[in-house]
Design a protein around this motif. Structure first.
Motif, PDB file in Angstrom:
ATOM      1  N   ILE A  38       0.859  -1.184   0.000  1.00 45.18           N
ATOM      2  CA  ILE A  38       0.000   0.000   0.000  1.00 45.18           C
ATOM      3  C   ILE A  38       0.888   1.224   0.000  1.00 45.18           C
ATOM      4  N   ASP A  40       1.357   4.794   0.432  1.00 44.88           N
ATOM      5  CA  ASP A  40       0.584   5.832   1.121  1.00 44.88           C
ATOM      6  C   ASP A  40       0.993   7.228   0.635  1.00 44.88           C
ATOM      7  N   TRP A  65      -2.083   2.308  -4.663  1.00 41.28           N
ATOM      8  CA  TRP A  65      -1.674   3.669  -4.287  1.00 41.28           C
ATOM      9  C   TRP A  65      -2.869   4.388  -3.675  1.00 41.28           C
ATOM     10  N   GLN A  66      -2.600   5.195  -2.647  1.00 40.01           N
ATOM     11  CA  GLN A  66      -3.637   6.054  -2.090  1.00 40.01           C
ATOM     12  C   GLN A  66      -3.003   7.379  -1.686  1.00 40.01           C
ATOM     13  N   GLU A  67      -3.812   8.393  -1.547  1.00 34.26           N
ATOM     14  CA  GLU A  67      -3.309   9.651  -1.015  1.00 34.26           C
ATOM     15  C   GLU A  67      -2.802   9.428   0.401  1.00 34.26           C
ATOM     16  N   LYS A  69      -2.523   9.141   3.958  1.00 34.51           N
ATOM     17  CA  LYS A  69      -3.529   9.165   5.031  1.00 34.51           C
ATOM     18  C   LYS A  69      -3.016   8.549   6.327  1.00 34.51           C
ATOM     19  N   ALA A  74      -3.597   3.069   5.846  1.00 30.06           N
ATOM     20  CA  ALA A  74      -2.905   2.228   4.859  1.00 30.06           C
ATOM     21  C   ALA A  74      -3.069   0.747   5.194  1.00 30.06           C
ATOM     22  N   THR A  77      -6.539  -0.340   4.348  1.00 30.07           N
ATOM     23  CA  THR A  77      -6.663  -0.555   2.903  1.00 30.07           C
ATOM     24  C   THR A  77      -6.159  -1.942   2.544  1.00 30.07           C
TER      25      THR A  77
END
Length: 309
Positions: A38, A40, A65-67, A69, A74, A77
Motif C-alpha cells: 500500500i 501511502d 496507491w492512495q493519497e 492518510k 494504509a 486498505t
C-alpha cells in the motif's frame, strides 16, 4: 486458489528500504502467500521499485496507491484488499527471518482457539547494524493477555504478528483516530485479546528498524495516543475499571520518567515519577526510579569532579 496468508506492507517514502523488505518475505520457508503493498502517497520511486518485483513475480505481489492518510488507514486498505485467511504485517523498512511465516502458520493451523501469534525482534539501525534483542517476559505473552497488553507488561511486535482475518471481521480494523499518533497496533491487539488466546514464539522472527524519526520517540504524541487508548477501554466514569485505569496511567508516567532519566533530565524525570506514584502509590518502580532521579545530579557531579582529579 486463494493464498493462506496476506502480507500487508504499507510504504511511505521508503523506497530505499523496500527491496530488502520484499526480498525477506519472498525468500521465506513458507510460500503460500500474497504480498499487498500500500503506497501511502509516496513522493519517491516506490511505484517503480514495486513494479520491478511485479514484473518478475506477477502473481505474488499486488500494488495499491492512495493519497497520504497515515499508517492506520494504509493498513486498513491492505486488510480490505486481502484474500488470505491469515494476515501478516511487514513495514517497508523492516525485514523478516526466513522462518517467520512458517512458525506462525503452524500454530494457527494446529489450534483454532489461537487468534494471533507473535515473536521477538532484533532491532537494527538504518545501516542494518544490529542494536539489540529485547528480553521478553514470556509469562506475560501467552494466553488471554488483555491486562498484560494494556499495562504494557506485554508488547506484540508488528513485524512478527500473524493473526486471523476473522479477528478484524469481529473486532474491527485499525483505529484511524490514532493516525500519526501511534498505538494503533496495540489498540487492535487489545480488541483481539479481549476475546481470544494469543501465543508467543520465543525466538527472533524479524528485524525491526529503529530510526531517529521513529514515531515511538515522540513523547508528546505517544502520551496523547496512550491516554486515548486508556479512555477507550477504561473510561474515567467506569468504577469497575478504576484500578486498572490508574495502573495504566501510572505506567505511562513511569515510562516517560524512564526516558528522561536515561537522558539525564533529572527534574523532568522526578516530575513524571511523582505523577506515576499519585496514580499507583503501591507500584515499586516509580519509587525506585524516583530515588535514582533524586540522586542523579549528585552522582553526575561526582563523576564530573573526578574527571579533573
Amino acid at each position: 486458489m486463494m493464498p493462506k496468508v496476506s502480507i500487508l506492507i504499507p510504504s511511505y517514502n521508503a523506497a530505499h528500504f523496500l527491496p530488502t523488505s520484499l526480498e525477506s518475505a519472498l525468500s521465506g520457508t513458507y510460500q503460500d502467500f500474497e504480498i499487498i503493498v500500500i503506497d501511502d502517497g509516496s513522493s519517491d520511486n516506490t511505484r517503480e521499485v514495486v513494479q520491478s518485483f511485479v514484473d518478475k513475480i506477477p502473481n505474488k505481489i499486488r500494488y495499491f496507491w492512495q493519497e497520504n492518510k497515515g499508517l492506520a488507514v494504509a493498513r486498513n486498505t491492505g486488510i480490505s484488499k486481502a484474500q488470505g485467511e491469515y494476515l501478516a504485517l511487514l513495514d517497508a523498512d523492516d525485514q523478516w527471518l526466513p522462518c517467520r511465516l512458517e512458525e506462525g502458520v503452524r500454530i494457527l493451523d494446529a489450534d483454532s482457539s489461537v487468534a494471533l501469534v507473535h515473536g521477538n525482534v532484533t532491532n537494527i539501525d538504518i545501516n542494518n547494524k544490529e542494536i539489540n534483542t529485547p528480553k521478553r517476559r514470556v509469562q506475560f505473552l501467552n494466553g488471554f493477555i488483555f491486562d498484560n497488553i494494556f499495562l504494557r507488561r506485554a508488547d506484540i511486535s508488528c513485524p512478527t504478528a500473524l493473526f486471523r482475518r476473522s479477528c478484524c471481521d469481529n473486532a474491527g480494523m485499525f483505529d484511524v483516530n490514532l493516525t500519526r499518533l501511534g498505538c494503533e497496533d496495540r489498540d487492535l491487539w487489545l480488541r483481539i485479546a479481549q476475546k481470544h488466546k494469543i501465543i508467543y514464539i520465543d525466538k527472533v522472527l524479524s528485524y525491526y528498524r529503529v530510526t531517529p524519526e521513529s514515531m515511538s520517540r515522540n513523547l508528546n504524541k505517544m502520551l496523547e495516543a496512550r491516554l486515548y487508548v486508556i479512555d477507550k477501554y477504561c473510561p474515567k466514569n467506569d468504577q469497575s475499571k478504576h484500578s486498572l485505569r490508574n495502573r495504566a496511567i501510572s505506567k505511562i508516567f513511569r515510562d516517560r520518567g524512564d526516558e528522561f532519566l536515561l537522558t539525564e533530565y533529572f527534574i523532568n524525570a522526578r516530575q513524571e515519577y511523582l505523577k506515576a506514584i499519585r496514580h499507583d502509590p503501591l507500584a515499586f518502580w516509580p519509587w525506585a526510579n524516583l530515588i535514582k532521579a533524586l540522586l542523579g545530579p549528585l552522582l553526575s557531579a561526582a563523576c564530573t569532579v573526578s574527571d579533573f582529579q
